[in-house]
Design an enzyme around this catalytic site. Structure first.
Site, mmCIF file in Angstrom:
data_model
loop_
_atom_site.group_PDB
_atom_site.id
_atom_site.type_symbol
_atom_site.label_atom_id
_atom_site.label_comp_id
_atom_site.label_asym_id
_atom_site.label_seq_id
_atom_site.Cartn_x
_atom_site.Cartn_y
_atom_site.Cartn_z
ATOM 1 N N SER A 139 0.842 -1.185 0.000
ATOM 2 C CA SER A 139 0.000 0.000 0.000
ATOM 3 C C SER A 139 0.881 1.241 0.000
ATOM 4 C CB SER A 139 -0.899 0.016 1.246
ATOM 5 O OG SER A 139 -1.567 1.255 1.396
ATOM 6 N N TYR A 165 -1.427 -1.099 10.372
ATOM 7 C CA TYR A 165 -1.586 -1.276 8.924
ATOM 8 C C TYR A 165 -0.310 -0.871 8.195
ATOM 9 C CZ TYR A 165 -4.027 -1.199 4.397
ATOM 10 O OH TYR A 165 -4.421 -1.442 3.111
#
Length: 266
Positions: free
Chosen positions: A152, A165
């Site tokens: 990401s 995350y």
């Protein structure tokens, strides 16, 4: 007589006769990658916790010879082993692995209040990439295979309360180049770091809806729009194919240019 470089044909279906395992492959970015692989001539084993979404994919694709589904939990080694065994039993080979499964929400409990169990759960995409790679490597080595890890842009920039995350996705980027060095030249390993990808229309039928995006949402991207799952699928196909034979250990940002854009509060 001097050698003359040849003009090579560009393959219309670069993954013809290839078999790719895609975790989290029944919805969202994973489904976009799976459909791109199918469009490129490949076969897919999609793995997902959501059995309804997986079965819906097979029904809607109507490609029984080239698509299969296995319910799997990538955080369970036994489940991952069963997934790889099922893939080889169904297709007889494995040429690619896309480690996509993980928790979609970037925001968690503030770090000072986060229980260790939540931290561990939010690292599931990193744990899953380890387990799936571990158990896929023997088969991938036989066919000069490739691994694509879905990281990401949050590995490179952050918002508050996204530490777990970011750690998982940053870990995937580092895991990618370490594994590429360990497994080269037998297996190539790359990662993709998506930016804002809208997945509303890529869910199970009962949850599928038209994305609600404003002009501002679209315009803040230098390319003029928010991303869609096929944008990630297109690069995944390239990285899984022989066209990317000289690319390994790299992270590839696909974000419509957002991480290159200066943003100042005015």
């Amino acid at each position: 007589m001097p050698l003359t470089p040849a003009i090579l044909d560009w393959p219309a279906q670069p993954l013809r006769d290839r078999v790719v395992v895609i975790t989290g492959g029944a919805q969202g970015v994973g489904r976009g990658i799976a459909q791109s692989v199918l469009g490129a001539g490949g076969s897919v084993m999609i793995a997902d916790l959501d059995a309804d979404a997986g079965k819906a994919c097979l029904t809607e694709w109507a490609l029984p010879e080239r698509a299969a589904f296995q319910r799997a939990d990538v955080a369970s080694e036994r489940s991952v082993q069963a997934l790889m065994k099922a893939t080889l039993k169904r297709f007889g080979r494995m040429d690619g692995l896309v480690n996509n499964a993980g928790i979609a929400s970037a925001h968690g409990t503030p770090l000072a209040e986060m229980p260790l169990a939540e931290w561990q759960r939010r690292l599931s995409s990193l744990h899953g990439a380890f387990l799936c790679s571990k158990h896929a490597l023997p088969a991938l080595r036989e066919h000069a295979g490739a691994i694509v890890n879905i990281a990401s842009t949050r590995a490179w920039q952050s918002e508050p309360d996204s530490e777990a995350y970011a750690a998982a996705k940053g870990g995937l980027v580092a895991f990618t180049h370490a594994l590429a060095v360990s497994e080269g030249p037998a297996v190539r390993v790359n990662s993709i770091s998506p930016g804002w990808i809208t997945t509303d229309a890529w869910q199970a039928p009962s949850r599928r809806r038209t994305p609600k995006l404003s002009r501002r949402d679209q315009a803040q991207h230098p390319v003029g729009r928010v991303g869609q799952p096929p944008d990630i699928g297109a690069l995944a196909v390239f990285l899984l194919s022989d066209l990317a034979g000289f690319i390994t250990g790299q992270d590839h940002i696909v974000d419509g240019g957002m991480t290159r854009k200066m943003i100042y509060a005015e």
